[in-house]
Write an enzyme that holds these catalytic residues in place. Structure first.
Site, PDB file in Angstrom:
ATOM      1  N   HIS A   1       4.384   4.742  -2.443  1.00  0.00           N
ATOM      2  CA  HIS A   1       4.663   5.630  -1.314  1.00  0.00           C
ATOM      3  C   HIS A   1       4.242   4.997   0.000  1.00  0.00           C
ATOM      4  O   HIS A   1       3.186   4.376   0.100  1.00  0.00           O
ATOM      5  CB  HIS A   1       3.928   6.972  -1.495  1.00  0.00           C
ATOM      6  CG  HIS A   1       4.636   7.908  -2.433  1.00  0.00           C
ATOM      7  ND1 HIS A   1       5.402   8.946  -1.981  1.00  0.00           N
ATOM      8  CD2 HIS A   1       4.704   7.928  -3.781  1.00  0.00           C
ATOM      9  CE1 HIS A   1       5.900   9.607  -3.033  1.00  0.00           C
ATOM     10  NE2 HIS A   1       5.496   9.004  -4.123  1.00  0.00           N
TER      11      HIS A   1
ATOM     12  N   ASN B   1      13.610  -4.478 -12.878  1.00  0.00           N
ATOM     13  CA  ASN B   1      13.169  -3.647 -13.990  1.00  0.00           C
ATOM     14  C   ASN B   1      14.237  -2.623 -14.398  1.00  0.00           C
ATOM     15  O   ASN B   1      15.222  -2.419 -13.694  1.00  0.00           O
ATOM     16  CB  ASN B   1      11.870  -2.934 -13.583  1.00  0.00           C
ATOM     17  CG  ASN B   1      11.161  -2.289 -14.757  1.00  0.00           C
ATOM     18  OD1 ASN B   1      11.323  -2.706 -15.897  1.00  0.00           O
ATOM     19  ND2 ASN B   1      10.373  -1.273 -14.477  1.00  0.00           N
ATOM     20  N   LYS B   2      13.984  -2.004 -15.552  1.00  0.00           N
ATOM     21  CA  LYS B   2      14.856  -0.963 -16.109  1.00  0.00           C
ATOM     22  C   LYS B   2      16.264  -1.488 -16.374  1.00  0.00           C
ATOM     23  O   LYS B   2      17.264  -0.787 -16.185  1.00  0.00           O
ATOM     24  CB  LYS B   2      14.900   0.251 -15.170  1.00  0.00           C
ATOM     25  CG  LYS B   2      13.516   0.844 -14.884  1.00  0.00           C
ATOM     26  CD  LYS B   2      13.587   2.131 -14.091  1.00  0.00           C
ATOM     27  CE  LYS B   2      12.184   2.674 -13.815  1.00  0.00           C
ATOM     28  NZ  LYS B   2      12.190   3.944 -13.096  1.00  0.00           N
TER      29      LYS B   2
ATOM     30  N   SER C   1     -22.296  19.805  34.500  1.00  0.00           N
ATOM     31  CA  SER C   1     -23.561  20.027  33.799  1.00  0.00           C
ATOM     32  C   SER C   1     -24.763  19.772  34.702  1.00  0.00           C
ATOM     33  O   SER C   1     -25.866  20.256  34.426  1.00  0.00           O
ATOM     34  CB  SER C   1     -23.649  19.124  32.561  1.00  0.00           C
ATOM     35  OG  SER C   1     -23.595  17.757  32.942  1.00  0.00           O
TER      36      SER C   1
ATOM     37  N   SER D   1     -18.916  10.170  30.014  1.00  0.00           N
ATOM     38  CA  SER D   1     -18.913   9.280  28.820  1.00  0.00           C
ATOM     39  C   SER D   1     -18.807  10.105  27.537  1.00  0.00           C
ATOM     40  O   SER D   1     -19.779  10.221  26.794  1.00  0.00           O
ATOM     41  CB  SER D   1     -20.147   8.392  28.803  1.00  0.00           C
ATOM     42  OG  SER D   1     -21.342   9.098  29.028  1.00  0.00           O
TER      43      SER D   1
END
Length: 637
Positions: A120, A171-172, A478, A548
């Site tokens: 996937h 394959n297969k 702040s 920051s």
């Protein structure tokens, strides 16, 4: 001869046979290979078949396998070999591979470690993990479907990661009636694609993992195929260790072995080449030379060490050598640099943060590194180079990278150990990318440190103080700038030499070219951190007031400053309180949507975990906060 003598003689023969078996088994070569391709191409089934045919399944495992096969049902009512490898419950439920599954098996000729890689696209990062140490890749193609997008993706990644032994397993074949025309069409399609990405050659073979065709014996169902079986090819193909032994000697030092005052050796795994006592070697990056006096192993001294062996080297001279250094042949050493062009495979859900400092681990070396804006990303389906600002999960891109100190390296195409690296997030410790070094940038060779006669300590002594960085961080509003200004005034009255770096002021000059995107915020703090470092080198006490918002950047600045000189000051103010103050009207604009990327509203703020100083502005006045900070600073000075 007595009965006891007969028993002893038989025991001696058995012991001799066991010793001979162990001796033969010990000296078998090891092949690491992967199986990859698109979803449901039969990778897990093929590995299960190899384990089954090489008699590596115990009776109880076989009984459980037969029982499980009946529960899930197989296409023809037989054994579902994929169940041997798909160990996760989610894998069995969905019939897919999610994580990389490693299996060990051996034959009379060779030992094997095989990695079953997921097909996937969303698990591409897991595939890279499996491919990183492989000598060979088995690319599976479902004969009914032909060459698919994921076939191309995995082929490109295998070539990128340095795998030069490619097996194209169609394959297969049993599901297309073993049609030769179907097989040849698929091989021709793949050959055209392989040439376009630089794969110079590959070995193609028609197989059926389920039926066992051309796995360990040539199948009567494909009389038109005369090549080797898969197992025959795996047992005879040349492994990387054989090629590595022919290259120049390299040994990354893992550990300094000093059990007592009479012994000092340097332990590590020989990555390439060979070394003997009497050989002259060079230790990098220092460039110091010496001569090898002994090669020590667990079983005693040996006369030669080759690629793939773990040994301890002893030198004739007492030269500096430690973990992360590289011991190399004296007249042909690897390069040393701190700026590179690289290819990155991004493996994290969170995208690349340009300018952010990550840990770079290359061999036994660990340094801090930053990645610049990618030059381009590679579309592995079309091989187009596309312009991008960052790299997302599973993206492959080319970018320049800078380390905080020179590292010993060789281009990945020449040496996987000294050319392949990973990037690690400094906060989460998660591996975020795998990378390959192409070459060092010329400017890294042209720029050198200039030795200065006046030292950092001398400058500090002239000012009669210890340099420091007071790094104020907190939300907008702040009170950082207010408190920082009070701190500087108090220190100035005490005849301390200071400089205040304020976020708004810096953006009028040094950082006027930066906006407020995440990448720009990272670069803003990087530049300020470098300025703060220069100012502490001048002996100053630096007061820095910036939002920051990211822990990684604050930690990056901390690493620039000598230990004990960095004080993280968290101005802890609840968002609601900061919004009430809002003297600049910024929160109102952010709430209205006219100000984007505003910290606390539509851009995150990562609060400090263990700051040196925490100020609760709901309980402490600015004057009290400033005095607390000064007392803490001078108390540690």
């Amino acid at each position: 001869m007595s009965g006891d003598d007969v028993i002893y003689k038989v025991d001696d023969l058995i012991a001799e046979d066991i010793d001979q078996y162990l001796e033969t088994h010990q000296h078998k070569t090891m092949l690491r290979f992967i199986t990859c391709g698109s979803v449901d191409d039969g990778k897990s089934t093929l590995i299960g078949r190899l384990l089954y045919d090489s008699k590596m399944i115990f009776e109880d495992q076989l009984a459980a396998l037969e029982s499980d096969s009946k529960k899930v049902g197989t296409q023809m009512g037989g054994i579902d070999f994929a169940l041997l490898v798909d160990g996760l419950a989610a894998e069995r439920e969905q019939g897919i591979t999610i994580d990389v599954a490693y299996r060990f098996f051996n034959t009379e000729k060779r030992k094997f470690i095989v990695a079953d890689c997921p097909g996937h696209e969303q698990y591409t990062r897991n595939m890279i993990t499996g491919a990183s140490t492989a000598d060979l890749a088995v690319i599976l193609i479902d004969a009914r479907k032909g060459v698919l997008v994921q076939t191309r993706r995995h082929s490109y990644l295998c070539h990128l990661i340095g795998i030069r032994n490619i097996v194209l397993a169609v394959n297969k074949m049993d599901l297309v009636d073993y049609g030769q025309a179907t097989y040849e069409r698929i091989v021709a399609d793949y050959a055209g694609f392989a040439r376009s990405i630089g794969i110079e050659g590959f070995t193609a073979m028609p197989i059926s993992g389920y039926q066992g065709d051309n796995i360990t014996a040539l199948s009567e169902n494909t009389p038109w195929y005369s090549g080797p079986t898969l197992m025959e090819h795996l047992e005879t193909v040349e492994v990387n260790s054989a090629r590595d032994a022919e290259k120049a000697f390299r040994l990354p030092v893992q550990w300094v072995n000093r059990p007592n005052l009479d012994f000092r050796g340097f332990a590590g795994l020989v990555s390439t080449g060979s070394v003997k006592p009497g050989d002259e070697v060079r230790v990098l990056p220092s460039g110091k030379t010496s001569t090898v006096t002994r090669i020590v192993t667990l079983d005693g001294d040996i006369e030669e060490a080759v690629a793939g062996q773990s040994v301890t080297l002893c030198f004739a001279d007492e030269i500096d050598c430690s973990r992360g250094n590289v011991i190399a042949v004296s007249d042909n050493p690897p390069q040393v640099a701190d700026q590179f062009e690289t290819t990155l495979v991004w493996m994290n859900d969170e995208p690349l943060h340009v300018g952010r400092a990550y840990w770079l681990k290359l061999g036994t070396q660990t340094v801090s590194a930053t990645v610049q804006h990618p030059k381009y990303a590679i579309n592995v389906n079309t091989l187009e180079h596309t312009a991008v600002k960052t790299l997302e999960l599973n993206a492959i891109g080319v970018a320049e990278l800078t380390t905080d100190k020179p590292i010993v390296f060789e281009p990945y195409a020449e040496n996987r150990t000294l050319g392949g690296f990973i990037l690690i997030d400094k906060i989460t410790n998660a591996t975020v990318a795998a990378g390959m070094l192409h070459f060092s940038l010329r400017r890294s060779q042209n720029v050198h440190w200039q030795a200065l006669d006046i030292s950092r300590e001398a400058r500090a002594d002239l000012k009669n103080q210890k340099p420091a960085v007071l790094w104020f961080t907190g939300l907008s509003g702040s009170g950082k700038s207010t408190i920082a200004n009070l701190v500087e005034k108090k220190l100035a009255r005490m005849n301390r030499h200071t400089f205040l770096l304020d976020g708004d002021n810096v953006r009028h000059g040094l950082n006027k070219d930066l906006g407020f995107t995440e990448a720009d915020r990272i670069e803003n703090i990087r530049r300020v951190g470098e300025v703060a470092k220069l100012m502490t080198d001048a002996g100053l006490i630096v007061i820095s007031a910036f939002i920051s918002p990211f822990r990684a950047e604050r930690e990056m600045v901390r690493t620039l400053i000598p230990e004990g000189e960095f004080f993280e000051v968290f101005i802890d103010t609840p968002l609601a309180v900061a919004e009430e103050r809002d003297v600049k009207g910024l929160y109102r604009k952010a709430r209205e949507g006219t100000l984007k990327n505003f910290t606390g509203i539509d851009s995150p703020y990562e609060a400090p975990v263990s700051p040196e100083i925490r100020i609760d502005t709901t309980r402490t006045t600015p004057e009290e906060a400033a005095q607390l900070i000064v007392d803490t600073l001078l108390g540690d000075a």
